[in-house]
Design a protein around this motif. Structure first.
Motif, PDB file in Angstrom:
ATOM      1  N   LEU A  66       0.898  -1.161  -0.077  1.00 40.19           N
ATOM      2  CA  LEU A  66      -0.058  -0.071   0.026  1.00 40.19           C
ATOM      3  C   LEU A  66       0.838   1.133  -0.114  1.00 40.19           C
ATOM      4  N   GLY A  67       2.087   1.266   0.662  1.00 40.45           N
ATOM      5  CA  GLY A  67       2.822   2.308   0.867  1.00 40.45           C
ATOM      6  C   GLY A  67       3.500   2.611  -0.719  1.00 40.45           C
ATOM      7  N   VAL A  68       3.963   1.295  -1.119  1.00 41.32           N
ATOM      8  CA  VAL A  68       4.480   1.761  -2.768  1.00 41.32           C
ATOM      9  C   VAL A  68       3.410   2.179  -3.773  1.00 41.32           C
ATOM     10  N   CYS A  69       2.370   1.737  -3.460  1.00 42.25           N
ATOM     11  CA  CYS A  69       1.060   2.300  -4.383  1.00 42.25           C
ATOM     12  C   CYS A  69       0.826   3.443  -4.256  1.00 42.25           C
ATOM     13  N   ALA A  70       0.987   3.796  -2.900  1.00 41.16           N
ATOM     14  CA  ALA A  70       0.157   5.305  -2.674  1.00 41.16           C
ATOM     15  C   ALA A  70       1.248   6.178  -2.985  1.00 41.16           C
ATOM     16  N   VAL A  71       2.448   6.011  -2.693  1.00 43.29           N
ATOM     17  CA  VAL A  71       3.503   7.213  -3.252  1.00 43.29           C
ATOM     18  C   VAL A  71       3.524   7.112  -4.636  1.00 43.29           C
ATOM     19  N   ALA A  72       3.540   6.028  -5.264  1.00 43.55           N
ATOM     20  CA  ALA A  72       3.589   6.003  -6.866  1.00 43.55           C
ATOM     21  C   ALA A  72       2.267   6.989  -7.231  1.00 43.55           C
ATOM     22  N   LEU A  73       1.048   6.573  -6.858  1.00 42.19           N
ATOM     23  CA  LEU A  73      -0.014   7.564  -7.215  1.00 42.19           C
ATOM     24  C   LEU A  73       0.071   8.825  -6.958  1.00 42.19           C
ATOM     25  N   ILE A  74       0.609   9.013  -5.758  1.00 42.69           N
ATOM     26  CA  ILE A  74       0.702  10.603  -5.504  1.00 42.69           C
ATOM     27  C   ILE A  74       1.738  11.285  -6.199  1.00 42.69           C
ATOM     28  N   GLY A  75       2.735  10.652  -6.395  1.00 40.48           N
ATOM     29  CA  GLY A  75       3.744  11.229  -7.410  1.00 40.48           C
ATOM     30  C   GLY A  75       3.324  11.268  -8.743  1.00 40.48           C
ATOM     31  N   ALA A  76       2.523  10.621  -9.260  1.00 39.93           N
ATOM     32  CA  ALA A  76       2.206  10.851 -10.637  1.00 39.93           C
ATOM     33  C   ALA A  76       0.955  11.893 -10.624  1.00 39.93           C
ATOM     34  N   LEU A  77       0.097  11.891  -9.521  1.00 41.59           N
ATOM     35  CA  LEU A  77      -1.252  12.758  -9.638  1.00 41.59           C
ATOM     36  C   LEU A  77      -0.823  14.234  -9.016  1.00 41.59           C
ATOM     37  N   LEU A  78       0.014  14.452  -7.979  1.00 35.78           N
ATOM     38  CA  LEU A  78       0.265  15.483  -7.396  1.00 35.78           C
ATOM     39  C   LEU A  78       1.800  16.167  -7.564  1.00 35.78           C
ATOM     40  N   LEU A  79       2.752  15.155  -8.077  1.00 35.72           N
ATOM     41  CA  LEU A  79       3.941  15.615  -8.014  1.00 35.72           C
ATOM     42  C   LEU A  79       4.687  15.868  -9.519  1.00 35.72           C
ATOM     43  N   GLY A  80       3.765  15.362 -10.350  1.00 40.10           N
ATOM     44  CA  GLY A  80       4.588  15.519 -11.749  1.00 40.10           C
ATOM     45  C   GLY A  80       5.371  14.303 -12.320  1.00 40.10           C
ATOM     46  N   ASP A  81       5.262  13.173 -11.526  1.00 42.85           N
ATOM     47  CA  ASP A  81       5.974  12.093 -11.691  1.00 42.85           C
ATOM     48  C   ASP A  81       5.072  11.223 -12.960  1.00 42.85           C
ATOM     49  N   GLY A  82       5.849  10.588 -13.740  1.00 36.62           N
ATOM     50  CA  GLY A  82       5.086  10.151 -14.939  1.00 36.62           C
ATOM     51  C   GLY A  82       4.550   8.614 -14.296  1.00 36.62           C
ATOM     52  N   LEU A  83       3.351   8.307 -14.923  1.00 38.94           N
ATOM     53  CA  LEU A  83       2.897   6.888 -14.762  1.00 38.94           C
ATOM     54  C   LEU A  83       2.546   6.143 -16.093  1.00 38.94           C
ATOM     55  N   THR A  84       3.158   5.193 -16.269  1.00 41.35           N
ATOM     56  CA  THR A  84       2.899   4.616 -17.555  1.00 41.35           C
ATOM     57  C   THR A  84       1.851   3.582 -17.358  1.00 41.35           C
ATOM     58  N   TRP A  85       1.495   2.839 -18.522  1.00 44.45           N
ATOM     59  CA  TRP A  85       0.352   1.770 -18.517  1.00 44.45           C
ATOM     60  C   TRP A  85       0.940   0.603 -17.724  1.00 44.45           C
ATOM     61  N   VAL A  86       2.406   0.280 -17.989  1.00 41.52           N
ATOM     62  CA  VAL A  86       3.167  -0.776 -17.472  1.00 41.52           C
ATOM     63  C   VAL A  86       3.243  -0.568 -15.885  1.00 41.52           C
ATOM     64  N   GLN A  87       3.591   0.571 -15.625  1.00 41.27           N
ATOM     65  CA  GLN A  87       3.535   0.679 -13.793  1.00 41.27           C
ATOM     66  C   GLN A  87       2.159   0.888 -13.344  1.00 41.27           C
ATOM     67  N   ALA A  88       1.124   1.279 -14.098  1.00 38.28           N
ATOM     68  CA  ALA A  88      -0.228   1.084 -13.710  1.00 38.28           C
ATOM     69  C   ALA A  88      -0.337  -0.371 -13.373  1.00 38.28           C
ATOM     70  N   ALA A  89      -0.129  -1.299 -14.516  1.00 36.20           N
ATOM     71  CA  ALA A  89      -0.371  -2.667 -14.575  1.00 36.20           C
ATOM     72  C   ALA A  89       0.485  -3.396 -13.282  1.00 36.20           C
ATOM     73  N   GLY A  90       1.614  -2.752 -12.937  1.00 35.23           N
ATOM     74  CA  GLY A  90       2.517  -3.006 -11.609  1.00 35.23           C
ATOM     75  C   GLY A  90       1.763  -2.807 -10.550  1.00 35.23           C
ATOM     76  N   ILE A  91       1.066  -1.901 -10.511  1.00 37.84           N
ATOM     77  CA  ILE A  91       0.394  -1.642  -9.045  1.00 37.84           C
ATOM     78  C   ILE A  91      -0.692  -2.456  -8.786  1.00 37.84           C
ATOM     79  N   ALA A  92      -1.380  -2.532 -10.130  1.00 33.03           N
ATOM     80  CA  ALA A  92      -2.627  -3.593  -9.911  1.00 33.03           C
ATOM     81  C   ALA A  92      -2.114  -4.990  -9.639  1.00 33.03           C
ATOM     82  N   LEU A  93      -0.909  -5.425 -10.316  1.00 29.72           N
ATOM     83  CA  LEU A  93      -0.288  -6.593  -9.726  1.00 29.72           C
ATOM     84  C   LEU A  93      -0.107  -6.778  -8.254  1.00 29.72           C
ATOM     85  N   VAL A  94       0.609  -5.537  -7.738  1.00 27.88           N
ATOM     86  CA  VAL A  94       0.952  -5.669  -6.533  1.00 27.88           C
ATOM     87  C   VAL A  94      -0.174  -5.575  -5.409  1.00 27.88           C
TER      88      VAL A  94
END
Length: 107
Positions: A66-94
């Motif tokens: 949950l920490g990894v997923c939350a940080v990745a999503l916060i980074g993508a949505l609020l901090l300007g980090d990218g989030l590719t479809w592969v990364q989104a699939a990785g979050i779903a797999l986690v």
């Protein structure tokens, strides 16, 4: 009660991780302090979840995932980090992996 402690641990860990980004290599006092307090609080709350009866494998899996997923999503949505479809699939797999660990631990 264990899940409440675990949720608090996740929130504290996410706050600590995000604060690390703003600490500028631990050269800025406030973000560095928030990082340290967040990480120490996360481990303390995780220990309370364990003391309340949660198994270490399940607790750590949920906490980390949950920490990894939350940080990745916060980074993508609020901090300007990218989030590719592969990364989104990785979050779903986690998330799927954590659900599997949780369900597999129940008898």
């Amino acid at each position: 009660m264990a899940y409440l402690f675990l949720f608090g641990a996740v929130v504290a860990e996410v706050i600590g991780a995000i604060a690390t980004r703003f600490s500028d290599g631990f050269t800025r006092l406030l973000p560095t302090t928030v990082t340290v307090v967040g990480v120490v609080s996360a481990y303390f709350l995780l220990s309370l979840a364990l003391r309340a009866g949660m198994g270490i494998g399940v607790a750590y899996a949920i906490w980390a995932a949950l920490g990894v997923c939350a940080v990745a999503l916060i980074g993508a949505l609020l901090l300007g980090d990218g989030l590719t479809w592969v990364q989104a699939a990785g979050i779903a797999l986690v998330i799927g992996g954590v659900v599997s660990i949780e369900l597999g631990g129940r008898h």
